[in-house]
Design a protein around this motif. Structure first.
Motif, PDB file in Angstrom:
ATOM      1  N   ALA A 201       6.835   4.801  -6.183  1.00 46.36           N
ATOM      2  CA  ALA A 201       6.891   4.408  -7.589  1.00 46.36           C
ATOM      3  C   ALA A 201       5.544   4.660  -8.252  1.00 46.36           C
ATOM      4  CB  ALA A 201       7.264   2.931  -7.702  1.00 46.36           C
TER       5      ALA A 201
ATOM      6  N   VAL B  29       9.998  -6.687  -1.337  1.00 49.65           N
ATOM      7  CA  VAL B  29       9.296  -7.453  -2.358  1.00 49.65           C
ATOM      8  C   VAL B  29       8.687  -6.496  -3.367  1.00 49.65           C
ATOM      9  CG1 VAL B  29       7.518  -9.159  -2.752  1.00 49.65           C
ATOM     10  CG2 VAL B  29       8.707  -9.092  -0.561  1.00 49.65           C
TER      11      VAL B  29
ATOM     12  N   TYR C 233       3.875  -8.662   0.297  1.00 50.90           N
ATOM     13  CA  TYR C 233       4.125  -7.506  -0.586  1.00 50.90           C
ATOM     14  C   TYR C 233       3.393  -6.260  -0.109  1.00 50.90           C
ATOM     15  CZ  TYR C 233       3.375  -4.458  -4.596  1.00 50.90           C
ATOM     16  OH  TYR C 233       3.267  -3.387  -5.422  1.00 50.90           O
ATOM     17  N   VAL C 234       4.073  -5.154  -0.128  1.00 51.97           N
ATOM     18  CA  VAL C 234       3.447  -3.862   0.156  1.00 51.97           C
ATOM     19  C   VAL C 234       3.756  -2.917  -0.995  1.00 51.97           C
ATOM     20  CG1 VAL C 234       3.442  -1.842   1.634  1.00 51.97           C
ATOM     21  CG2 VAL C 234       3.582  -4.098   2.646  1.00 51.97           C
ATOM     22  N   ARG C 235       2.728  -2.340  -1.521  1.00 49.10           N
ATOM     23  CA  ARG C 235       2.871  -1.467  -2.675  1.00 49.10           C
ATOM     24  C   ARG C 235       3.798  -0.286  -2.370  1.00 49.10           C
ATOM     25  NH1 ARG C 235      -2.669   0.936  -4.233  1.00 49.10           N
ATOM     26  NH2 ARG C 235      -2.724  -0.150  -6.208  1.00 49.10           N
ATOM     27  N   ASN C 236       4.622   0.029  -3.302  1.00 50.40           N
ATOM     28  CA  ASN C 236       5.536   1.157  -3.156  1.00 50.40           C
ATOM     29  C   ASN C 236       4.873   2.423  -3.700  1.00 50.40           C
ATOM     30  OD1 ASN C 236       7.447   3.140  -3.599  1.00 50.40           O
ATOM     31  ND2 ASN C 236       9.097   1.649  -3.760  1.00 50.40           N
ATOM     32  N   GLU C 237       4.429   3.222  -2.748  1.00 55.11           N
ATOM     33  CA  GLU C 237       3.658   4.402  -3.109  1.00 55.11           C
ATOM     34  C   GLU C 237       4.491   5.406  -3.914  1.00 55.11           C
ATOM     35  OE1 GLU C 237       0.564   5.156  -3.036  1.00 55.11           O
ATOM     36  OE2 GLU C 237       0.837   7.292  -3.397  1.00 55.11           O
TER      37      GLU C 237
END
Lengths: 342, 342
Positions: free
Chosen positions: A53, A4, A47-51
């Motif tokens: 990016a 996501v 949702y899990v933040r994409n570190e």
DNA sequence: GAACGAACATGAAACGTTTCAACGCGATTC
DNA sequence: GAATCGCGTTGAAACGTTTCATGTTCGTTC
């Protein structure tokens, strides 16, 4: 599988990606309504933040590297734990590397951490890394020295006053009636070692009574080296032996204890007192509980991490040296001997 | 400051970015000439690959998370070191987190590691994390359990045969003439504990001679708990005491040793033998060197990392359980007593 | 010497964020 | 009622890689 992205969240919440990003990073710049809608969307989609990016775009990293060069010493585990505590409070992860005395390994780790673009570096150096650390700083990666005072003021450092510690240890031995003291430790290339010895010298020379101070050199600060140093001392005739040993750290002290008490050849503290340095948890657990100079190890780690984060946040800050005072912890291994000479 | 990108390298070497990337990732698909030109360009510019961009695009990460729940136990440091060794051989960095028994902390770390998109997770769990680990696996993050056999075959695991270890320890005590044995350890919610006890039971019941086996429960596997357990045993009349103690791990064993020998109240091994588990480095350094069941701790870490990398490389692999055999290390704390009863 | 294929090289698209100039819109001011 | 302001929002650009469809070159074959 379910990957996501912020875009999916935006669509699901009926807002733009910019808004979602704002909710994540500065929620006060966004209306209550949007915040809640975005948050429920995040929940629902998992949702899990994409570190990666985030790091790529913002150039800001949520990891800090910690390179420990003596991974064997429990003292450092406490330091790491302190740093870790503080890090997790800031949502920062710690990349950990211990290198023993392998210089290549050290280089590998620094390379690796540089590729990872860590926010900064905590390092407990064994040898000389100034050169490399300067290069890293040029690239924008700050370093804080741990357990090692940075004399030249090139980097910040967090350490303990080893000279004072050495002085206090010998003061204590003298106060409990000991007069013939041996400093056991090495290698003398390490600043910690020479500082502690220097402190011991100050105390011996400043004492009200005459105090002998000799040096028994070891090649490392390990249990094994402590044992062999102990054997060497035992080989001397009884009347030539010191009545107190100040070990450069607890590992050496435990080694000494083992070789002296082990064969029941020498009584501790009756014949020989022993004091160590660090106050690792096994010091209290030794068969003869070990007196030691306690370092605030967890606090050192915590402080180092804080200093690092501050400096990473404001690169114009000038390096600063934080020095803690060690604390004398008296246990049985230095019990005073009332009936003693002197 | 000097932020050199792959594009700068390409320009400097007179090739395209794609070629530079190929030199970096599959040098054989590129001509010798290009390789050398790109490499000198990299040297000259001091280019360092940006791991964030790489991770973002390729979705492949060069970090692995390691969550240790009992960060106090030196055993785990060796495990970590083993994993680390292997990791650095693969150019992989280890994100390290120890959580004590704080469940929140554990969650924080798993979140953090998920954001970091680690390639996989090594975890030495204290409590129950299956649920969470399954969620992570759905997102493509594999986990390998360390020091904990995964009965259900949901995850791979690398551990030691604790039942066999318990059996061997008690076998050894019996073989050296002991007949009244106490198992000291806890909590019994931990699989390691119950397995070691189960092994002890098997050995006690299978012995050629009658052997008593009692259980002295502790609340944790710490030195402090070992000390209090020792005090409890000392409070009994001498004739009611066991003649051997099998401690669930070395920390407890050291605690026992400290309380028994410390006050010179009980002779070890003459009156009471002690054997521990793990063979941490302080076991040999104890005042009475401690017999112990050695775990191949570094090998465990190394193997766990290998298994993880394999599984991360091929997600279809089914979980597999690796079990090592512990090894009896005999030291003075269990010296045989020829003149003993039985 | 035309056709083919192997061996490389190219450059644009894409990864998932953050950032920022621009915009919409209701409230306030003159 | 026009001008201004402030609060939120928007959407596209940019970060530095990898990937891949497309080109180019050159040697081989008939």
């Amino acid at each position: 599988m379910a990957n996501v992205s912020i875009r999916d969240v935006a669509r699901h919440a009926g807002v733009s990606v910019g808004t979602v990003s704002n909710v994540l990073n500065r929620p006060d710049a966004v209306s209550e309504d949007s915040v809640t809608r975005v948050q429920t969307a995040i929940e629902e989609l998992g949702y899990v933040r994409n570190e990666a990016a985030r790091k790529l775009r913002a150039g800001v990293s949520a990891t800090v590297g910690f390179v420990v060069l003596d991974g064997q010493n429990p003292f450092f585990y406490d330091v790491v734990r302190g740093a870790e505590d503080e890090a997790s409070r800031h949502g920062i992860a710690i990349l950990y590397g211990s290198t023993g005395e392998d210089v290549n390994r050290e280089r590998t780790y620094l390379d690796l951490f540089e590729e990872q673009q860590v926010r900064g570096l905590l390092i407990a150096p064994y040898g000389d890394v100034n050169r490399r650390l300067e290069r890293l700083r040029e690239r924008g990666i700050r370093a804080v020295l741990v357990d090692r005072f940075s004399g030249e003021n090139k980097f910040s450092s967090v350490s303990v006053d080893n000279v004072a510690g050495g002085r206090m240890a010998v003061d204590h031995l003298v106060a409990t009636g000991r007069r013939r003291i041996a400093f056991v430790g090495g290698p003398f290339a390490m600043r910690q070692v020479t500082d502690r010895l220097a402190g011991a010298r100050v105390a011996a020379e400043g004492a009200d009574v005459p105090v002998e101070l000799e040096v028994v050199a070891t090649e490392a600060m390990s249990v094994a080296e402590g044992v062999t140093a102990g054997e060497r001392i035992l080989r001397r005739p009884r009347e030539d032996r010191p009545d107190a040993l100040f070990a450069v750290n607890d590992l050496v002290a435990l080694g000494l204890l083992q070789s002296l008490v082990g064969g029941r050849r020498v009584m501790v503290p009756e014949e020989v007192a022993i004091i160590g340095f660090d106050d690792i948890s096994f010091a209290a657990a030794a068969a003869v509980p070990l007196s030691s100079m306690r370092q605030p190890s967890a606090t050192i780690g915590m402080t180092a991490l804080r200093v690092l984060l501050e400096e990473a946040g404001d690169p114009t800050l000038i390096p600063r040296q934080t020095v803690f005072q060690p604390e004398l912890v008296v246990r049985r291994s230095t019990d005073p001997q009332p009936g003693r000479k002197g």
